[in-house]
Design an enzyme around this catalytic site. Structure first.
Site, PDB file in Angstrom:
ATOM      1  N   SER A  16      48.607  47.728  29.692  1.00 53.90           N
ATOM      2  CA  SER A  16      48.821  47.214  31.048  1.00 53.90           C
ATOM      3  C   SER A  16      49.335  45.779  30.988  1.00 53.90           C
ATOM      4  O   SER A  16      49.350  45.149  29.927  1.00 53.90           O
ATOM      5  CB  SER A  16      47.510  47.255  31.852  1.00 53.90           C
ATOM      6  OG  SER A  16      46.543  46.396  31.271  1.00 53.90           O
ATOM      7  N   TYR A 149      36.600  30.666  29.065  1.00 52.22           N
ATOM      8  CA  TYR A 149      37.979  31.157  28.996  1.00 52.22           C
ATOM      9  C   TYR A 149      38.915  30.046  28.531  1.00 52.22           C
ATOM     10  O   TYR A 149      39.749  30.234  27.643  1.00 52.22           O
ATOM     11  CB  TYR A 149      38.413  31.696  30.360  1.00 52.22           C
ATOM     12  CG  TYR A 149      39.806  32.264  30.384  1.00 52.22           C
ATOM     13  CD1 TYR A 149      40.172  33.324  29.551  1.00 52.22           C
ATOM     14  CD2 TYR A 149      40.779  31.749  31.246  1.00 52.22           C
ATOM     15  CE1 TYR A 149      41.458  33.849  29.575  1.00 52.22           C
ATOM     16  CE2 TYR A 149      42.065  32.274  31.279  1.00 52.22           C
ATOM     17  CZ  TYR A 149      42.396  33.315  30.435  1.00 52.22           C
ATOM     18  OH  TYR A 149      43.684  33.830  30.453  1.00 52.22           O
TER      19      TYR A 149
END
Length: 248
Positions: A16, A149
């Site tokens: 994806s 992150y």
């Protein structure tokens, strides 16, 4: 003549988003492409759509990386293009409220997994091969609720530059692509509902000088550029930020 005829490429997280778009571009240019992903059904569906070779592997698991190495070595031999793309945002929470589980999940995929994907596959890289890491413009930002992150991408950039120095004698180039806000599924995977996502997207677009989100195809074309030694043979250890001017 397609530029990547007779070239073998691996794209991690290829079912994806940016990984899928990049695999599509590489195949269009003649490459044979192996895509990896954690979910068997999703990776096989994507491979069928693309004309790619599917391999079920979780970048966060060292045993899966070893299995990928063994399969590639036995079935295909050497690798010309390696796009280490798989990654997650994890839950967006403050340092105070961070859980060890969320920390480990993000670091295991984004940093440790990327590190050992390169480590294990380096012996299979042809001299003159191209390695591209998907980083992020957050590697140099320090926004609240995104500590893990951001740190995972900053760590990724550090090892990419070290790898560029280590692999230069073999003419293997290692570069980083750092997108800003890009239309992919990664934010919805962070557990945000549709209304929240819409609000975030509107806020993000307002912070971008070009007043639009990037697309997976924008990033894919840049990865292909860095993989093409006819135009980028003198580029290594380079981070290219593609964020519409967000960091200006």
């Amino acid at each position: 003549m397609n530029k990547f005829n007779n070239k073998l490429a691996i794209v991690t997280g290829g079912n994806s988003g940016i990984g899928y778009a990049t695999a599509k571009e590489l195949i269009a240019e003649g490459a044979k492409v192996i895509i990896t992903g954690r979910r068997k059904e999703a990776i096989e569906k994507a491979a069928e759509e693309l004309g790619a070779i599917p391999f079920v592997a979780d970048q966060g698991k060292l045993e899966d990386i070893e299995s990928l190495k063994t399969e590639v070595e036995n079935q295909y031999g050497k690798v010309d293009i390696l796009f280490i793309n798989a990654g997650i945002t994890g839950r967006l929470v403050s340092i105070e409220n961070m859980t060890a589980e969320n920390f480990d999940q993000v670091m295991n995929i984004n940093f440790r997994g990327a590190y050992f994907t390169l480590s294990k596959l380096t012996p299979l890289l042809n001299d003159g091969a191209s390695v591209v890491f998907l980083s992020s413009n957050v590697a140099t930002t320090y926004k609240p609720n995104s500590s893990v992150y951001q740190a995972s991408k900053a760590a990724l950039n550090s090892i990419a530059k070290t790898a560029a120095a280590e692999l230069a004698p073999r003419k293997i180039r290692v570069n980083m692509v750092s997108p800003g806000p890009t239309k992919t599924e990664i934010m919805s995977k962070a557990g945000l509902d549709e209304k929240t996502l819409e609000g975030i997207n509107e806020w993000l677009i307002d912070t971008i000088p070009l007043k639009k989100m990037g697309t997976a195809e924008d990033v894919a074309k840049l990865v292909v550029y860095l993989s093409d030694d006819s135009v980028s043979s003198f580029m290594t250890g380079t981070e290219i930020v593609i964020d519409g001017g967000m960091l200006l």
